[in-house]
Design an enzyme around this catalytic site. Structure first.
Site, PDB file in Angstrom:
ATOM      1  N   GLN A 101     -93.770 -29.168  67.595  1.00 18.40           N
ATOM      2  CA  GLN A 101     -93.731 -29.473  66.207  1.00 18.40           C
ATOM      3  C   GLN A 101     -95.239 -30.553  66.334  1.00 18.40           C
ATOM      4  O   GLN A 101     -95.437 -31.410  67.019  1.00 18.40           O
ATOM      5  CB  GLN A 101     -92.950 -30.412  65.673  1.00 18.40           C
ATOM      6  CG  GLN A 101     -93.142 -30.873  64.232  1.00 18.40           C
ATOM      7  CD  GLN A 101     -92.194 -31.602  63.512  1.00 18.40           C
ATOM      8  OE1 GLN A 101     -92.178 -32.926  63.885  1.00 18.40           O
ATOM      9  NE2 GLN A 101     -91.083 -31.145  62.682  1.00 18.40           N
ATOM     10  N   TYR A 184     -94.832 -37.536  55.558  1.00 13.87           N
ATOM     11  CA  TYR A 184     -95.988 -37.383  56.216  1.00 13.87           C
ATOM     12  C   TYR A 184     -97.313 -36.666  55.590  1.00 13.87           C
ATOM     13  O   TYR A 184     -97.089 -36.124  54.580  1.00 13.87           O
ATOM     14  CB  TYR A 184     -95.721 -37.029  57.396  1.00 13.87           C
ATOM     15  CG  TYR A 184     -94.823 -37.961  58.396  1.00 13.87           C
ATOM     16  CD1 TYR A 184     -94.720 -39.237  58.423  1.00 13.87           C
ATOM     17  CD2 TYR A 184     -93.530 -37.285  58.917  1.00 13.87           C
ATOM     18  CE1 TYR A 184     -93.975 -40.025  58.913  1.00 13.87           C
ATOM     19  CE2 TYR A 184     -92.780 -37.985  59.267  1.00 13.87           C
ATOM     20  CZ  TYR A 184     -92.796 -39.529  59.551  1.00 13.87           C
ATOM     21  OH  TYR A 184     -91.672 -40.014  60.118  1.00 13.87           O
ATOM     22  N   ARG A 232     -91.776 -26.876  58.496  1.00 14.75           N
ATOM     23  CA  ARG A 232     -90.849 -28.003  58.405  1.00 14.75           C
ATOM     24  C   ARG A 232     -91.432 -28.487  56.975  1.00 14.75           C
ATOM     25  O   ARG A 232     -92.437 -29.160  56.706  1.00 14.75           O
ATOM     26  CB  ARG A 232     -90.546 -28.903  59.349  1.00 14.75           C
ATOM     27  CG  ARG A 232     -89.489 -30.283  58.635  1.00 14.75           C
ATOM     28  CD  ARG A 232     -89.079 -30.973  59.505  1.00 14.75           C
ATOM     29  NE  ARG A 232     -87.731 -30.317  60.066  1.00 14.75           N
ATOM     30  CZ  ARG A 232     -87.046 -31.009  60.931  1.00 14.75           C
ATOM     31  NH1 ARG A 232     -86.891 -32.202  60.956  1.00 14.75           N
ATOM     32  NH2 ARG A 232     -85.749 -30.592  61.534  1.00 14.75           N
TER      33      ARG A 232
END
Length: 360
Positions: A101, A184, A232
């Site tokens: 990721q 984020y 994601r």
């Protein structure tokens, strides 16, 4: 009798996953200068030994200032490849696919690990400034106000995702996941709660999704076609007038056109103190709707702990995979225990075979 759907293989491009169980990215806050070490080797390797099909690294920063904490894993320089490659080789030797990721923390950067309070870390203590975000607004009242990232900064972030993708390929990753969730940087651009820009990167849905689309296109072009690409997302902010599942469905349709193969469906993180109705499988409906309405493979996450529940999610078509986090921290061998509970012949490594053999 056919195996339960949880233990059917899944083919994504040239990558064949041995079952539908993935290790969700979980921050370990155990790196120095972004380097992986023995902790990461044992943490990730043991989940591969335990029978998961996909073993994903924690959120791995594409730039040093993109770390959540000074202790985060990173892949912003070539020297960080060697240990990750060693870990990935071991993961593959155990029959699992290694995944990575890639992330940028945006305005949530430069904080301490959760067990130290998660507060902002001063520069004298190893933190950094400036911190960048789409808009110069702090996540919470006591947090540092970030600098508004400009066009050159956005282009630097896109290039950093590409460079990290190439390093991940060199290290032996078989899947890349870009992190556009949990408040984020990429999620900050998506949500109108954190993106108040008036240029081409703010305002309308098309503008707010532009940064993620640019990152996705660039990463897909740099990532071999034979390997899958995941993203994601936080399917909802759980706040009125925030990012929601309808926008997530529309985004998933666009990401599919850009070459994304799987949407990892989480939620929340854009603003503090959102009212989230926690419970077993509480985020599964997002994976189900996105899978059905965007016609793309999804992974379900969120308080999935019981093997029968996980199997039901796959068997009913709510998702193509389940990604487990805390439950795999509690039990790295959850897939082997799930196989026994569901009556599947799923062999443990020879070294552990006696322990997982049928009890008399």
């Amino acid at each position: 009798m056919a195996d339960p759907n949880l233990f059917l293989p899944l083919q994504l491009h040239d990558v064949r996953l041995r079952n539908r169980i993935g290790v969700s990215p979980m921050c370990q806050y155990s790196s120095v200068d972004g380097f992986a070490n023995d902790w990461h080797f044992v943490h990730l390797g043991s989940r591969a030994v335990g029978g998961a099909a996909l073993v994903m690294t924690e959120a791995t920063a594409v730039l040093p200032e993109g770390r959540i904490s000074p202790q985060d894993l990173g892949l912003w320089k070539d020297e960080q490849i060697e240990m990750i490659a060693r870990i990935f080789r071991f993961v593959e030797q155990q029959g699992a696919a290694p995944g990575m990721q890639l992330a940028h923390a945006g305005r949530k950067a430069s904080t301490s690990p959760p067990w130290q309070g998660g507060d902002a870390v001063a520069e004298d203590d190893g933190g950094w400034r400036p911190i960048f975000a789409p808009t110069a607004e702090a996540f919470d009242a006591d947090d540092i106000v970030p600098d508004e990232i400009d066009g050159a900064g956005i282009r630097r972030v896109v290039a950093a995702f590409v460079d990290a993708t190439k390093r991940a390929e060199t290290a032996g990753a078989k899947m890349i996941e870009t992190h556009a969730a949990h408040g984020y940087l990429l999620h900050e651009f998506l949500s109108p709660l954190s993106n108040r820009r008036t240029d081409e990167y703010g305002g309308s849905f098309d503008n707010r999704t532009r940064t993620l689309r640019e990152v996705t296109s660039a990463v897909r072009n740099a990532w071999p076609e034979r390997y899958p690409l995941a993203v994601r997302i936080s399917a909802t902010d759980w706040v009125d007038r925030g990012w929601d599942v309808e926008q997530s469905i529309a985004l998933a349709r666009e990401l599919k056109q850009l070459g994304v193969d799987l949407i990892d469906c989480s939620s929340g993180g854009s603003v503090p103190r959102a009212r989230i109705p926690l419970g077993a499988g509480y985020q599964v409906p997002f994976a189900e709707r996105i899978r059905r309405e965007a016609d793309i493979a999804t992974a379900a996450v969120g308080m999935i702990t019981e093997p029968q529940h996980a199997n039901d999610i796959i068997e009913s078509g709510q998702a193509d995979m389940v990604f487990l986090a805390r439950e795999l921290l509690r039990d790295p061998y959850w897939p082997l225990h799930a196989a026994r509970q569901l009556g599947v012949e799923f062999a443990a490594p020879d070294q552990y075979g006696r322990a997982f053999a049928a009890r008399s």
